[in-house]
Design an enzyme around this catalytic site. Structure first.
Site, mmCIF file in Angstrom:
data_model
loop_
_atom_site.group_PDB
_atom_site.id
_atom_site.type_symbol
_atom_site.label_atom_id
_atom_site.label_comp_id
_atom_site.label_asym_id
_atom_site.label_seq_id
_atom_site.Cartn_x
_atom_site.Cartn_y
_atom_site.Cartn_z
ATOM 1 N N LYS A 63 -6.272 14.054 -25.396
ATOM 2 C CA LYS A 63 -5.900 15.396 -25.848
ATOM 3 C C LYS A 63 -4.936 16.111 -24.902
ATOM 4 O O LYS A 63 -4.189 17.006 -25.335
ATOM 5 C CB LYS A 63 -7.153 16.246 -26.043
ATOM 6 C CG LYS A 63 -7.981 15.882 -27.270
ATOM 7 C CD LYS A 63 -7.292 16.322 -28.551
ATOM 8 C CE LYS A 63 -8.232 16.225 -29.741
ATOM 9 N NZ LYS A 63 -7.624 16.740 -30.979
ATOM 10 N N SER A 319 -10.424 6.544 -26.943
ATOM 11 C CA SER A 319 -9.684 7.796 -26.798
ATOM 12 C C SER A 319 -10.270 8.810 -25.840
ATOM 13 O O SER A 319 -9.561 9.735 -25.420
ATOM 14 C CB SER A 319 -9.532 8.451 -28.179
ATOM 15 O OG SER A 319 -10.802 8.661 -28.768
#
Length: 340
Positions: A63, A319
């Site tokens: 992110k 991720s």
């Protein structure tokens, strides 16, 4: 949608040039995360598995890429008003860290049941955290109100072309790193919540590896992108669905992200929480990575046999790695008790 910046077009679909530009802004700021593989895991699966370790990214997840790219584009005159974002944790930390690096104040709207480690880390980066009840309150409405009252720029978690472009730098790196290993992936799998990361990766790989299929992976019950791809329109999840993959609990695909994903993604997949637990365990044992539930779904899809793996070269994105210790311990215990 308004982002308090007349120089940016928040409604346009990003392209390959946007991703290349984002890579320039992120150079020296984002971590060039490794592309890992385990010979023993390859042997067990009968394929070559390459793992993009975004758990090692700044703030522990991908992110940061999109957040930094978006915030770095805020005009100097608007930066004193700060930024506001809403997130269950990883986007929160990415925005908080990027804002701090750029000298901008940040307010983050987070659910009261967000993992404690994500709330603590967000505050640790210097952001003000506003908690809300995800079952009775609307985080977007809260974020919009704060933005309207303060003039802060709203940094959306996925449905923003500049956020999507930042996440797409994963695809650029993956293509370069695979080539350096003498590998050409037959397919790439990545986790999908609102679709910002997978859409950016798909755009990058459409240019760099056009023969490579790109697949989204979601938790069961939150497979809105999988079902939307099959139906050709955006579908929502059952509001009563539950999963411990807290990072991937979007209600439906983003408007911009789905426009990209509908054009570029192959079939989507869904995995169970138990399959995710096994993937978390395998990541620890074979790759020495701590992966949070949502970050492990793409690896889980391969391990669970969702795709015909033998003889293929498959790349997956892990991720994020921001998982509470108690949740991690329980996941590993569940994986230990599951046959195979």
């Amino acid at each position: 949608m308004s982002f308090n910046s007349p120089t940016l077009d928040a409604g346009h679909l990003p392209g390959y040039a946007d991703i290349v530009a984002a890579a320039g802004r992120l150079a020296g700021r984002a971590v060039l995360t490794p592309l890992l593989e385990s010979p023993l895991l390859n042997d067990a699966l009968g394929c070559r598995l390459l793992v993009k370790a975004e758990v090692l990214q700044r703030t522990g997840s991908f992110k940061f890429r999109g957040a930094y790219n978006r915030i770095s584009l805020i005009p100097e005159a608007e930066r004193p008003r700060g930024v506001v974002a809403f997130s269950s944790g990883n986007h929160a930390q990415g925005v908080a860290a990027a804002a701090r690096m750029l000298g901008i104040g940040a307010t983050i709207v987070m659910p009261s049941d967000a993992p404690a480690i994500k709330v603590a880390n967000t505050r640790g980066w210097g952001a003000e955290v506003v908690l809300y009840d995800r079952w009775t309150e609307d985080r977007e409405a809260i974020g919009a109100r704060i933005s309207a009252e303060t003039g802060a720029t709203l940094v959306r978690p996925y449905d923003d072309p500049y956020v999507m472009a930042g996440q797409g730098t994963i695809g650029l790196e993956l293509a370069d790193q695979a080539a350096a290993l003498g590998a050409q992936p037959d397919m790439v799998l990545a986790p999908c919540g609102g679709g910002g990361m997978i859409s950016g990766i798909a755009l990058a790989l459409a240019e760099r590896l056009p023969e490579t299929a790109v697949h989204s992976v979601e938790p069961e019950g939150f497979d809105d992108t999988r079902r939307s791809l099959a139906d050709g329109r955006r579908l929502s999840n059952d509001p009563g669905a539950v999963s411990f993959c807290d990072a991937l609990l979007a209600a439906q695909p983003g408007e911009l992200t789905f426009a990209v994903n509908a054009a570029h993604l192959s079939e989507g997949f869904a995995v169970s929480d138990t399959e995710v637990c096994r993937a978390m365990s395998v990541a620890r044992d074979h790759l020495k990575l701590v992966v949070e539930p949502g970050g492990a779904v793409a690896l889980a899809a391969v391990l669970a046999g969702r795709i015909p793996a033998p003889g293929k070269t498959i790349a997956v994105v892990c991720s994020g790695g921001n998982v509470d210790p108690i949740v991690y311990e329980r996941a590993l215990a569940i994986a230990h008790d599951v046959p195979g």
